[in-house]
Design an enzyme around this catalytic site. Structure first.
Site, short mmCIF file in Angstrom:
data_model
loop_
_atom_site.label_atom_id
_atom_site.label_comp_id
_atom_site.label_asym_id
_atom_site.label_seq_id
_atom_site.Cartn_x
_atom_site.Cartn_y
_atom_site.Cartn_z
N SER A 128 -2.39 47.85 6.75
CA SER A 128 -2.08 47.97 8.18
C SER A 128 -3.27 48.50 8.97
O SER A 128 -4.32 47.89 8.98
CB SER A 128 -0.84 48.84 8.37
OG SER A 128 0.30 48.18 7.85
N LYS A 180 13.20 52.18 31.64
CA LYS A 180 12.34 53.35 31.46
C LYS A 180 12.69 54.13 30.21
O LYS A 180 11.79 54.61 29.52
CB LYS A 180 12.45 54.26 32.70
CG LYS A 180 11.62 55.53 32.60
CD LYS A 180 10.15 55.20 32.42
CE LYS A 180 9.32 56.47 32.33
NZ LYS A 180 7.90 56.17 32.02
#
Length: 310
Positions: A128, A180
Site C-alpha cells: 500500500s 458534512k
C-alpha cells in the site's frame, strides 16, 4: 557532655553529612555525564565510520505505519543537499499507512532522486502506502517472500446508532449541509454520502495508480488490473514488473556499484529524522500520539494500508 563538646560533635556530624552530600552529588554528576556520553555515542554511531563529511550512502528505514511526518521529508531534502551523500537506500518493512503520509514520502523520495540515485529494498512487507513510497526508486529489490502490492485505498467508519438507541441516547448533529457529517458513527451512511465517498476513494486510487505507472514505466491500462487491492509475493511482483529484481541490500549495493559507480565499500549512514532524545530512548511519544489518534483511529481517515483478513 558539656555544651562545648556537644557543639564540636554537632559540627563533626554536619561535616560528615556535607561530605556525604558532596559524594552523592558527584555521583549524580558522573551519571549525568555518562548518560550524555551514551546519548552522544548512540547518535554518533550512525555516522559513516564516525567521520562526518566522508562520502557515504544514506539509508532511510521505513518501518511500521506511515504517517505524514515532515521531519522525514526535511531529512531527505537535507541529505539531497549534502555533497557527502552519494545515494539513498530506501529500506522498507511496512504495511502502509495514511494516504497523505505515503504521498508525502513518495514526493520526498522523488525530490531526492532528481539529484542522486535511489534504490529501494523491500524486506518483509512493503504494501500500500509503503509500495507507493518505493515508486520513485530507480531500482526496486524484493525478497521472494516479500508481501507487497496492495495497490488500493480504503476509508473505514462504523455505525453505532442502533446501539445508542438501545441505550436511550439520541445524538444531535447540526451541519452546514447534508453531506458534512458523512461518514459518521452516529448515523448510517446515506446513499448520497456513499456516492460522494466512493468518488473520493476512486480519485485517490487514480492518483495511486498514476504513481505506480510513472515509477514502473507502465501505462494506466497495464496497472489497473493489478490495482484491485490484492497483495503479491516478491516473486509474483517480479513477474508482473512491479519490482526489478529479487534481492536485499547486498544486491542493491552491487547494483549501485555497477550502474552508478558508487563503490561497494562505501559506508552507509542511517538517516534518522528523530531528535537526540528520541534516538536515545527509542520512542517518540509525539509521533505515536499523532499516528494513533490523528491518523490511525480517525473515522474519516483515508488509508493505503494492507490489512490481512481476520
Amino acid at each position: 557532655m558539656d555544651a562545648t563538646s556537644m557543639s564540636a560533635s554537632l559540627q563533626s556530624d554536619l561535616l560528615v553529612d556535607r561530605r556525604r552530600l558532596k559524594r552523592q552529588l558527584l555521583g549524580w554528576r558522573v551519571a549525568a555525564v555518562a548518560l550524555g556520553a551514551l546519548a552522544a555515542f548512540v547518535a554518533f554511531r550512525g555516522t559513516a565510520d564516525g567521520l562526518p563529511g566522508r562520502a557515504h550512502l544514506a539509508r532511510l528505514k521505513v518501518e511500521g505505519a506511515i504517517t505524514d511526518d515532515p521531519r522525514v521529508a526535511e531529512a531527505l531534502d537535507a541529505a539531497a543537499r549534502d555533497a557527502s551523500v552519494k545515494g539513498l537506500i530506501l529500506s522498507i518493512d511496512s504495511p502502509g499507512g495514511s494516504v497523505g503520509g505515503g504521498e508525502a514520502l513518495h514526493a520526498a523520495v522523488a525530490r531526492f532522486r532528481e539529484k542522486k540515485p535511489v534504490v529501494a529494498v523491500m524486506r518483509g512487507t512493503a504494501a500500500s502506502a509503503a509500495f507507493m513510497a518505493a515508486m520513485p526508486a530507480e531500482r526496486v529489490f524484493a525478497r521472494e517472500s516479500t508481501v507487497t502490492g496492495s495497490i488500493g485505498v480504503l476509508m473505514q467508519s462504523f455505525d453505532v446508532s442502533e446501539l445508542l438507541g438501545h441505550l436511550g441516547v439520541r445524538p444531535e448533529t447540526i451541519t452546514s449541509g447534508p453531506l458534512k457529517a458523512q461518514p459518521s458513527p452516529f448515523q448510517p451512511l446515506s446513499p448520497e454520502g456513499r456516492v460522494v465517498m466512493q468518488g473520493v476513494i476512486s480519485d485517490l486510487q487514480n492518483q495511486f495508480m498514476g504513481m505506480v505507472a510513472k515509477g514502473r514505466q507502465m501505462t494506466l491500462e497495464e496497472v489497473r488490473p493489478l490495482a484491485d487491492g490484492r497483495v503479491y509475493t516478491g516473486r509474483q511482483a517480479l513477474a508482473l514488473k512491479l519490482v526489478d529484481a529479487i534481492g536485499g541490500e547486498p544486491e542493491a549495493r552491487a547494483w549501485l556499484a555497477e550502474a552508478k559507480e558508487i563503490p561497494a565499500g562505501t559506508p552507509v549512514r542511517d538517516l534518522d529524522p528523530r531528535d537526540l532524545s528520541e534516538r536515545t530512548f527509542g520512542f517518540a511519544l509525539r509521533g505515536l500520539a499523532k499516528s494513533v489518534v490523528s491518523e490511525w483511529l480517525a473515522v474519516d481517515g483515508v488509508r493505503a494500508v494492507w490489512q490481512p483478513g481476520r
